[in-house]
Design a protein around this motif. Sequence first.
Motif, short mmCIF file in Angstrom:
data_model
loop_
_atom_site.label_atom_id
_atom_site.label_comp_id
_atom_site.label_asym_id
_atom_site.label_seq_id
_atom_site.Cartn_x
_atom_site.Cartn_y
_atom_site.Cartn_z
N PRO A 100 34.31 -4.16 4.52
CA PRO A 100 32.80 -3.89 3.29
C PRO A 100 33.65 -2.78 2.27
N GLU A 101 32.55 -3.01 2.15
CA GLU A 101 32.85 -2.03 0.50
C GLU A 101 33.14 -0.16 0.95
N SER A 102 32.18 0.19 1.86
CA SER A 102 32.12 1.49 2.58
C SER A 102 33.32 1.65 3.20
N VAL A 103 34.80 0.69 3.28
CA VAL A 103 35.96 1.63 3.61
C VAL A 103 37.08 1.10 2.97
N LEU A 104 36.83 0.99 1.89
CA LEU A 104 37.59 0.71 1.15
C LEU A 104 37.88 1.87 -0.35
N GLY A 105 39.07 2.66 -0.02
CA GLY A 105 39.13 3.61 -1.39
C GLY A 105 39.98 3.41 -2.12
N LYS A 106 40.45 4.64 -2.37
CA LYS A 106 41.18 4.39 -3.79
C LYS A 106 42.18 3.47 -3.78
N TRP A 115 43.20 2.26 -0.14
CA TRP A 115 43.29 2.79 0.64
C TRP A 115 41.97 2.39 1.85
N LEU A 116 42.02 2.26 3.63
CA LEU A 116 41.23 2.02 3.51
C LEU A 116 40.78 3.63 4.74
N ASP A 117 39.97 4.07 4.48
CA ASP A 117 38.71 5.10 5.55
C ASP A 117 38.92 4.49 7.36
N ILE A 118 40.22 5.51 7.91
CA ILE A 118 40.56 5.04 8.87
C ILE A 118 39.41 5.99 9.93
#
Length: 262
Positions: A100-106, A115-118
């Motif tokens: 999901p877009e919510s876990v995708l970072g810069k 980067w992923l929101d680990i």
Amino acid sequence: MRRPILLLALLLLVAGCTSAPDDKPDRPSGQRWQPRPGTPWQWQLSGRLDPTVDVPVYDIDGFDHDADTVADLHRRGRKVICYLSTGAWEEFRPDAGKFPESVLGKGNGWPGERWLDIRRTDVLEPLMAARLDMCRDKGFDAVEPDNMDGYRNRTGFPLTAADQLRYNRLIARLAHERGLAVGLKNDLDQIPELVGDFDFAVNEQCAQYRECAALTPFVEAGKAVFHVEYEMSTRAFCPEARRLGLSSMLKRYELGVWRRAC
């Protein structure tokens, strides 16, 4: 009257212990591969795979290669590491749409990667478990999880060292549950906390940045450190690498076939 029955039982037991061999590597229950310090290796993530390099360990892309390729390397006497990105999203992977877009970072500096929101292990754990299932099912011996130091980068998320430790240990546990050895990629500052959770280390450019001594806990624990440099001559970094017990070589950034080992 019991003697024929006993003889039959013994024959069945012997037959069960002499099953035909297959192409899968030996992996007794409860055991996994443990590469030792100084083990030579090849790391090829681009171009047509050359399986003829005379080294005991290959590190190749887990998505790009099938079970037949892994089996062929095993027949040639190689152990095979499954390269995966576990800390960054890659738009070109077949499972990219499941993130999901919510876990995708810069972006992490590579085209098509973010980067992923680990911290979001509720989302990432099943996705990474499925990737590790793929490595196991293809017959790999180990996994190299990449981008495991997001907390030291500008990811777009307020990641902490504790977040990184928790996530890295999660990936190690998921690999071990599948009988796979697992390597710690870079993340030098957390080696003292993580050396017990990982079976080997993979490092890029520790010599260039004068950081190789930080990897000694792995060597002291009897665990290999697979190391590459890109911008230095072997003459410049190999003496120290040999002294420290690293498995070192010079590669080009595209990580093709070419290599120059220490």
